[in-house]
Design a protein around this motif. Structure first.
Motif, PDB file in Angstrom:
ATOM      1  N   TYR A   4       5.551  13.922   9.580  1.00 44.51           N
ATOM      2  CA  TYR A   4       4.803  13.116  10.524  1.00 44.51           C
ATOM      3  C   TYR A   4       4.829  11.650  10.124  1.00 44.51           C
ATOM      4  O   TYR A   4       4.939  11.321   8.952  1.00 44.51           O
ATOM      5  N   LYS A   5       4.690  10.796  11.133  1.00 44.52           N
ATOM      6  CA  LYS A   5       4.678   9.361  10.916  1.00 44.52           C
ATOM      7  C   LYS A   5       3.316   8.799  11.316  1.00 44.52           C
ATOM      8  O   LYS A   5       2.518   9.477  11.951  1.00 44.52           O
ATOM      9  N   ILE A   6       3.095   7.540  10.952  1.00 43.69           N
ATOM     10  CA  ILE A   6       1.881   6.827  11.320  1.00 43.69           C
ATOM     11  C   ILE A   6       2.288   5.572  12.076  1.00 43.69           C
ATOM     12  O   ILE A   6       3.180   4.841  11.643  1.00 43.69           O
ATOM     13  N   ALA A   7       1.613   5.335  13.203  1.00 42.28           N
ATOM     14  CA  ALA A   7       1.891   4.151  14.018  1.00 42.28           C
ATOM     15  C   ALA A   7       0.651   3.265  14.089  1.00 42.28           C
ATOM     16  O   ALA A   7      -0.474   3.747  13.975  1.00 42.28           O
ATOM     17  N   VAL A   8       0.884   1.978  14.281  1.00 42.72           N
ATOM     18  CA  VAL A   8      -0.196   1.019  14.467  1.00 42.72           C
ATOM     19  C   VAL A   8       0.113   0.247  15.743  1.00 42.72           C
ATOM     20  O   VAL A   8       1.202  -0.301  15.905  1.00 42.72           O
ATOM     21  N   LEU A   9      -0.873   0.214  16.639  1.00 42.57           N
ATOM     22  CA  LEU A   9      -0.701  -0.382  17.967  1.00 42.57           C
ATOM     23  C   LEU A   9      -1.711  -1.504  18.154  1.00 42.57           C
ATOM     24  O   LEU A   9      -2.911  -1.312  17.948  1.00 42.57           O
ATOM     25  N   GLY A  10      -1.219  -2.686  18.497  1.00 39.97           N
ATOM     26  CA  GLY A  10      -2.120  -3.816  18.717  1.00 39.97           C
ATOM     27  C   GLY A  10      -1.349  -5.114  18.850  1.00 39.97           C
ATOM     28  O   GLY A  10      -0.123  -5.123  18.958  1.00 39.97           O
ATOM     29  N   ASP A  11      -2.093  -6.214  18.810  1.00 34.92           N
ATOM     30  CA  ASP A  11      -1.442  -7.527  18.905  1.00 34.92           C
ATOM     31  C   ASP A  11      -0.688  -7.819  17.606  1.00 34.92           C
ATOM     32  O   ASP A  11      -0.979  -7.262  16.554  1.00 34.92           O
ATOM     33  N   ARG A  12       0.299  -8.664  17.707  1.00 32.28           N
ATOM     34  CA  ARG A  12       1.213  -8.962  16.594  1.00 32.28           C
ATOM     35  C   ARG A  12       0.479  -9.370  15.321  1.00 32.28           C
ATOM     36  O   ARG A  12       0.750  -8.843  14.242  1.00 32.28           O
ATOM     37  N   ASP A  13      -0.445 -10.294  15.414  1.00 26.27           N
ATOM     38  CA  ASP A  13      -1.134 -10.801  14.226  1.00 26.27           C
ATOM     39  C   ASP A  13      -1.967  -9.719  13.537  1.00 26.27           C
ATOM     40  O   ASP A  13      -2.113  -9.733  12.320  1.00 26.27           O
ATOM     41  N   SER A  14      -2.508  -8.799  14.303  1.00 22.64           N
ATOM     42  CA  SER A  14      -3.362  -7.758  13.728  1.00 22.64           C
ATOM     43  C   SER A  14      -2.580  -6.645  13.047  1.00 22.64           C
ATOM     44  O   SER A  14      -3.060  -6.053  12.084  1.00 22.64           O
ATOM     45  N   VAL A  15      -1.387  -6.337  13.528  1.00 29.20           N
ATOM     46  CA  VAL A  15      -0.675  -5.163  13.009  1.00 29.20           C
ATOM     47  C   VAL A  15       0.547  -5.478  12.155  1.00 29.20           C
ATOM     48  O   VAL A  15       1.081  -4.579  11.502  1.00 29.20           O
ATOM     49  N   LEU A  16       0.966  -6.710  12.106  1.00 24.63           N
ATOM     50  CA  LEU A  16       2.184  -7.060  11.369  1.00 24.63           C
ATOM     51  C   LEU A  16       2.119  -6.654   9.892  1.00 24.63           C
ATOM     52  O   LEU A  16       3.097  -6.160   9.336  1.00 24.63           O
ATOM     53  N   GLY A  17       0.975  -6.805   9.257  1.00 25.60           N
ATOM     54  CA  GLY A  17       0.833  -6.467   7.844  1.00 25.60           C
ATOM     55  C   GLY A  17       1.072  -4.991   7.553  1.00 25.60           C
ATOM     56  O   GLY A  17       1.490  -4.625   6.453  1.00 25.60           O
ATOM     57  N   PHE A  18       0.830  -4.128   8.528  1.00 25.79           N
ATOM     58  CA  PHE A  18       1.036  -2.696   8.333  1.00 25.79           C
ATOM     59  C   PHE A  18       2.517  -2.340   8.198  1.00 25.79           C
ATOM     60  O   PHE A  18       2.855  -1.315   7.626  1.00 25.79           O
ATOM     61  N   LYS A  19       3.363  -3.198   8.716  1.00 25.45           N
ATOM     62  CA  LYS A  19       4.811  -2.969   8.614  1.00 25.45           C
ATOM     63  C   LYS A  19       5.247  -2.976   7.145  1.00 25.45           C
ATOM     64  O   LYS A  19       6.092  -2.178   6.734  1.00 25.45           O
ATOM     65  N   ALA A  20       4.628  -3.843   6.337  1.00 27.02           N
ATOM     66  CA  ALA A  20       4.955  -3.919   4.911  1.00 27.02           C
ATOM     67  C   ALA A  20       4.575  -2.641   4.168  1.00 27.02           C
ATOM     68  O   ALA A  20       5.131  -2.337   3.114  1.00 27.02           O
ATOM     69  N   LEU A  21       3.641  -1.881   4.743  1.00 28.74           N
ATOM     70  CA  LEU A  21       3.222  -0.618   4.138  1.00 28.74           C
ATOM     71  C   LEU A  21       4.101   0.553   4.572  1.00 28.74           C
ATOM     72  O   LEU A  21       3.884   1.686   4.158  1.00 28.74           O
ATOM     73  N   GLY A  22       5.072   0.274   5.442  1.00 26.47           N
ATOM     74  CA  GLY A  22       5.987   1.306   5.894  1.00 26.47           C
ATOM     75  C   GLY A  22       5.542   2.038   7.150  1.00 26.47           C
ATOM     76  O   GLY A  22       6.140   3.036   7.534  1.00 26.47           O
TER      77      GLY A  22
END
Length: 110
Positions: A4-22
């Protein structure tokens, strides 16, 4: 074996940091785009459950698509969890958690 994967949905500034966590990040600009993306993420492949176990949604966005999020409240996957956005918490995530606890326990424990 399904991973399973985890997704984060929202505006760019709010969710961009989650990309660094994979985590898989989805930037949306309005409620219509958010609805479409949420339903696409939650849609299971033929004969399986959703590939996403968790979809985090910013509270600001969740306020605009509450009915769509409610559709997944009783599903095992994905769990839709509200998180604060860049402007801070609206208290929606805490309300959702309290409501879930009340349903599970049968009484307000707060």
């Amino acid at each position: 074996m399904l991973m399973y994967k985890i997704a984060v949905l929202g505006d760019r500034d709010s969710v961009l940091g989650f990309k660094a966590l994979g985590l898989d990040t989805y930037f949306v600009e309005d409620a219509d785009e958010a609805r479409h993306t949420l339903h696409r993420l939650a849609k299971p492949a033929a004969g399986t459950s959703s590939e996403y176990a968790i979809v985090y949604v910013t509270e600001q966005l969740a306020a605009d698509i509450a009915e769509d999020i409610a559709r997944y409240k009783t599903n095992v996957t994905p769990a839709v969890i509200l998180i604060p956005g860049k402007t801070g918490s609206l208290g929606l995530g805490a309300q959702a958690l309290q409501s879930a606890v009340e349903r599970a326990v049968g009484a307000d424990i707060g």
